[in-house]
Design a protein around this motif. Structure first.
Motif, PDB file in Angstrom:
ATOM      1  N   GLU A  86       0.826  -1.209   0.000  1.00  0.00           N
ATOM      2  CA  GLU A  86       0.000   0.000   0.000  1.00  0.00           C
ATOM      3  C   GLU A  86       0.859   1.257   0.000  1.00  0.00           C
ATOM      4  O   GLU A  86       0.494   2.271  -0.606  1.00  0.00           O
ATOM      5  N   MET A  87       2.014   1.200   0.656  1.00  0.00           N
ATOM      6  CA  MET A  87       2.930   2.337   0.635  1.00  0.00           C
ATOM      7  C   MET A  87       3.477   2.548  -0.780  1.00  0.00           C
ATOM      8  O   MET A  87       3.560   3.679  -1.266  1.00  0.00           O
ATOM      9  N   LEU A  88       3.836   1.461  -1.461  1.00  0.00           N
ATOM     10  CA  LEU A  88       4.303   1.564  -2.842  1.00  0.00           C
ATOM     11  C   LEU A  88       3.197   2.115  -3.733  1.00  0.00           C
ATOM     12  O   LEU A  88       3.435   2.976  -4.590  1.00  0.00           O
ATOM     13  N   ALA A  93       0.950   6.423  -7.117  1.00  0.00           N
ATOM     14  CA  ALA A  93      -0.158   7.341  -7.377  1.00  0.00           C
ATOM     15  C   ALA A  93       0.323   8.786  -7.415  1.00  0.00           C
ATOM     16  O   ALA A  93      -0.131   9.585  -8.248  1.00  0.00           O
ATOM     17  N   GLU A  94       1.256   9.135  -6.536  1.00  0.00           N
ATOM     18  CA  GLU A  94       1.813  10.492  -6.510  1.00  0.00           C
ATOM     19  C   GLU A  94       2.525  10.830  -7.810  1.00  0.00           C
ATOM     20  O   GLU A  94       2.635  12.001  -8.184  1.00  0.00           O
ATOM     21  N   HIS A  95       3.024   9.797  -8.499  1.00  0.00           N
ATOM     22  CA  HIS A  95       3.761  10.005  -9.750  1.00  0.00           C
ATOM     23  C   HIS A  95       2.932   9.612 -10.979  1.00  0.00           C
ATOM     24  O   HIS A  95       3.487   9.464 -12.078  1.00  0.00           O
ATOM     25  N   ALA A 146       9.917   6.948  -8.407  1.00  0.00           N
ATOM     26  CA  ALA A 146       8.791   7.029  -7.473  1.00  0.00           C
ATOM     27  C   ALA A 146       9.124   6.396  -6.129  1.00  0.00           C
ATOM     28  O   ALA A 146       8.496   6.716  -5.115  1.00  0.00           O
ATOM     29  N   LEU A 147      10.116   5.529  -6.111  1.00  0.00           N
ATOM     30  CA  LEU A 147      10.476   4.817  -4.889  1.00  0.00           C
ATOM     31  C   LEU A 147      11.769   5.334  -4.261  1.00  0.00           C
ATOM     32  O   LEU A 147      12.243   4.773  -3.272  1.00  0.00           O
ATOM     33  N   ARG A 148      12.309   6.395  -4.826  1.00  0.00           N
ATOM     34  CA  ARG A 148      13.570   6.921  -4.304  1.00  0.00           C
ATOM     35  C   ARG A 148      13.397   7.343  -2.841  1.00  0.00           C
ATOM     36  O   ARG A 148      12.411   7.969  -2.475  1.00  0.00           O
TER      37      ARG A 148
END
Length: 254
Positions: A86-88, A93-95, A146-148
């Motif tokens: 869910e965090m991923l 979604a932000e990107h 997005a995961l940086r």
């Protein structure tokens, strides 16, 4: 802080043969102790980015044939994590990156052969994600971007693939690498060292031997995810070696 990794998974025999590379992975697991692991694997291809979504123990997928029975007896009984998934999902979604949940998918050998060596106790929560070889390197880099910063939270991002992966060009029993495979990796290392993302995105037209090294991109694009998610100022070569003449085990920390 944990880096992002690009790790070669090579042959499934990695899980049972005590090679120099297997020893390297064991030592790497001792070096990094993550709270959770995120793996983008070359052996799960989907049109839209997909991720596992479960808290249960994963099924071990034997997505290969013709290997010793011993290999099919290994079960990598890691658990998933809906919290991490869910965090991923929120990051993507932000990107504006679409992603779908998959509650049924098990772990393919692009994931479990590596982790069986690195974390044999299988006691670290794990989320596995897909790649799409028909999408550009830039798009995979954006997924990584997005995961940086996840490394700051103790989450280890791994791109699992191979830089030089052409099964038709394998030289059985040959220990010395073919010149073209070395030239391709040399070019890749130089471009990474110079931070030349423009050339890296255009590897198909610029890199020597690119068509032989990467006849199909599913094993190569995980490198761009790892690169995009990394926070190191300069990439670190973790391991370089070859098997069967052409199969590269080049691995990086980003």
């Amino acid at each position: 802080m944990l880096p992002s990794l690009f790790l070669a998974h090579g042959s499934p025999m990695l899980a049972i043969e005590q090679t120099e590379y297997a020893t390297f992975l064991e030592e790497l697991g001792a070096r990094f102790k993550p709270k959770a692991i995120v793996v983008f694997t070359a052996h799960w291809e989907t049109e839209t980015l997909a991720m596992t979504y479960t808290d249960d123990v994963y099924e071990t997928i034997y997505d290969f044939g013709g290997f010793p029975d011993e290999l099919y007896q290994i079960e990598y009984r890691a658990r998933g994590s809906k919290v991490v998934a869910e965090m991923l999902e929120a990051r993507f979604a932000e990107h504006d990156i679409p992603v779908r949940r998959d509650g049924e998918r098990g772990l393919d050998h692009g994931t479990w052969t590596l982790l069986h060596r690195m974390y044999p106790e299988a006691n670290i929560p794990l989320v596995q994600l897909s790649v799409n070889p028909y999408r550009s390197p830039e798009e995979h880099y954006r997924i990584g971007e997005a995961l940086r910063g996840l490394g700051e939270q103790g989450i280890l991002v791994i791109g699992s693939g191979v830089t030089v992966h052409n099964l038709r060009m394998i030289k059985w029993g040959q220990r010395e690498p073919e010149g073209w495979s070395v030239a391709f990796d040399d070019w890749l290392i130089e471009r990474l060292d110079h931070g030349d993302s423009e050339s890296l995105f255009r590897y198909e037209e610029l890199a020597p031997g690119a068509r032989m090294a990467v006849p199909r991109a599913e094993h190569f694009v995980p490198l761009y995810v790892a690169l995009g998610s990394g926070s190191k100022e300069k990439p670190e070569i973790l391991y370089r070696g070859y098997d069967m003449g052409t199969l590269s085990y080049l691995s990086f920390a980003f």
